[in-house]
Design a protein around this motif. Structure first.
Motif, PDB file in Angstrom:
ATOM      1  N   GLU A  54     -57.698  -4.368  33.187  1.00 40.79           N
ATOM      2  CA  GLU A  54     -58.616  -3.278  32.856  1.00 40.79           C
ATOM      3  C   GLU A  54     -57.841  -2.025  32.456  1.00 40.79           C
ATOM      4  O   GLU A  54     -58.182  -1.355  31.471  1.00 40.79           O
ATOM      5  CB  GLU A  54     -59.528  -2.965  34.037  1.00 40.79           C
ATOM      6  N   LEU A  55     -56.793  -1.724  33.221  1.00 38.81           N
ATOM      7  CA  LEU A  55     -55.972  -0.559  32.920  1.00 38.81           C
ATOM      8  C   LEU A  55     -55.276  -0.729  31.566  1.00 38.81           C
ATOM      9  O   LEU A  55     -55.191   0.217  30.779  1.00 38.81           O
ATOM     10  CB  LEU A  55     -54.940  -0.348  34.023  1.00 38.81           C
ATOM     11  N   SER A  56     -54.816  -1.921  31.292  1.00 40.79           N
ATOM     12  CA  SER A  56     -54.161  -2.195  30.011  1.00 40.79           C
ATOM     13  C   SER A  56     -55.127  -1.990  28.846  1.00 40.79           C
ATOM     14  O   SER A  56     -54.755  -1.419  27.812  1.00 40.79           O
ATOM     15  CB  SER A  56     -53.627  -3.626  29.998  1.00 40.79           C
ATOM     16  N   SER A  57     -56.364  -2.436  28.984  1.00 45.38           N
ATOM     17  CA  SER A  57     -57.340  -2.242  27.910  1.00 45.38           C
ATOM     18  C   SER A  57     -57.672  -0.762  27.736  1.00 45.38           C
ATOM     19  O   SER A  57     -57.842  -0.282  26.602  1.00 45.38           O
ATOM     20  CB  SER A  57     -58.602  -3.057  28.175  1.00 45.38           C
ATOM     21  N   LYS A  58     -57.717  -0.005  28.828  1.00 42.69           N
ATOM     22  CA  LYS A  58     -57.981   1.435  28.720  1.00 42.69           C
ATOM     23  C   LYS A  58     -56.822   2.155  28.043  1.00 42.69           C
ATOM     24  O   LYS A  58     -57.032   3.059  27.219  1.00 42.69           O
ATOM     25  CB  LYS A  58     -58.249   2.028  30.098  1.00 42.69           C
ATOM     26  N   VAL A  59     -55.592   1.748  28.358  1.00 41.58           N
ATOM     27  CA  VAL A  59     -54.428   2.358  27.724  1.00 41.58           C
ATOM     28  C   VAL A  59     -54.424   2.035  26.230  1.00 41.58           C
ATOM     29  O   VAL A  59     -54.127   2.889  25.396  1.00 41.58           O
ATOM     30  CB  VAL A  59     -53.121   1.884  28.405  1.00 41.58           C
ATOM     31  N   SER A  60     -54.778   0.809  25.879  1.00 33.09           N
ATOM     32  CA  SER A  60     -54.843   0.433  24.459  1.00 33.09           C
ATOM     33  C   SER A  60     -55.905   1.256  23.732  1.00 33.09           C
ATOM     34  O   SER A  60     -55.688   1.708  22.595  1.00 33.09           O
ATOM     35  CB  SER A  60     -55.151  -1.052  24.313  1.00 33.09           C
ATOM     36  N   ALA A  61     -57.052   1.449  24.371  1.00 32.17           N
ATOM     37  CA  ALA A  61     -58.112   2.259  23.766  1.00 32.17           C
ATOM     38  C   ALA A  61     -57.652   3.705  23.603  1.00 32.17           C
ATOM     39  O   ALA A  61     -57.897   4.327  22.562  1.00 32.17           O
ATOM     40  CB  ALA A  61     -59.378   2.191  24.608  1.00 32.17           C
ATOM     41  N   LEU A  62     -56.964   4.232  24.598  1.00 32.08           N
ATOM     42  CA  LEU A  62     -56.457   5.597  24.527  1.00 32.08           C
ATOM     43  C   LEU A  62     -55.416   5.722  23.419  1.00 32.08           C
ATOM     44  O   LEU A  62     -55.400   6.707  22.669  1.00 32.08           O
ATOM     45  CB  LEU A  62     -55.855   6.006  25.867  1.00 32.08           C
ATOM     46  N   ARG A  63     -54.574   4.720  23.267  1.00 34.86           N
ATOM     47  CA  ARG A  63     -53.573   4.729  22.196  1.00 34.86           C
ATOM     48  C   ARG A  63     -54.277   4.724  20.837  1.00 34.86           C
ATOM     49  O   ARG A  63     -53.871   5.436  19.926  1.00 34.86           O
ATOM     50  CB  ARG A  63     -52.662   3.521  22.309  1.00 34.86           C
ATOM     51  N   GLY A  64     -55.328   3.932  20.708  1.00 37.40           N
ATOM     52  CA  GLY A  64     -56.080   3.895  19.454  1.00 37.40           C
ATOM     53  C   GLY A  64     -56.706   5.237  19.131  1.00 37.40           C
ATOM     54  O   GLY A  64     -56.678   5.683  17.979  1.00 37.40           O
ATOM     55  N   VAL A  65     -57.276   5.895  20.140  1.00 41.26           N
ATOM     56  CA  VAL A  65     -57.881   7.217  19.935  1.00 41.26           C
ATOM     57  C   VAL A  65     -56.808   8.226  19.531  1.00 41.26           C
ATOM     58  O   VAL A  65     -57.012   9.049  18.635  1.00 41.26           O
ATOM     59  CB  VAL A  65     -58.628   7.671  21.209  1.00 41.26           C
ATOM     60  N   THR A  66     -55.644   8.144  20.174  1.00 37.00           N
ATOM     61  CA  THR A  66     -54.555   9.065  19.849  1.00 37.00           C
ATOM     62  C   THR A  66     -54.091   8.881  18.413  1.00 37.00           C
ATOM     63  O   THR A  66     -53.872   9.859  17.683  1.00 37.00           O
ATOM     64  CB  THR A  66     -53.378   8.842  20.815  1.00 37.00           C
TER      65      THR A  66
END
Length: 102
Positions: free
Chosen positions: A17-29
């Motif tokens: 779950e944390l990995s998917s959130k980090v990936s989403a945050l990277r995409g937003v960035t």
């Protein structure tokens, strides 16, 4: 032993779950960076267009003063420039719209 296995499964689930959130945050960035870079390009284009507009206004003013002096050669040059600009715009816009239809 079963309790340790359950905790390990929970840790793995939370980690994914944390990995998917980090990936989403990277995409937003990355999207924010791309948008900011595009905005810089738009601002730069606006400055270039403003500079070109001022240059055209200055040239038109000089051509107008030249035509007011009554010099026939100057008037013919002015008419030639106007015709040339109209033909260039017509050709450019027809090429642009023709390539969009294809």
């Amino acid at each position: 032993m079963s309790a340790a296995y359950d905790r390990e499964q929970q840790n793995n689930t939370r980690l994914s779950e944390l990995s998917s959130k980090v990936s989403a945050l990277r995409g937003v960035t990355v999207d924010i960076y791309d948008n900011a870079r595009d905005q810089h390009v738009i601002d730069n284009s606006s400055e270039v267009f403003s500079s070109m507009t001022n240059s055209i206004k200055g040239s038109a003013g000089r051509l107008g003063r030249m035509a007011q002096q009554g010099n026939k050669v100057a008037i013919l040059k002015l008419a030639g420039i106007i015709v040339g600009v109209v033909v260039a715009l017509w050709w450019g816009l027809s090429f642009l719209f023709r390539s969009r239809k294809a």
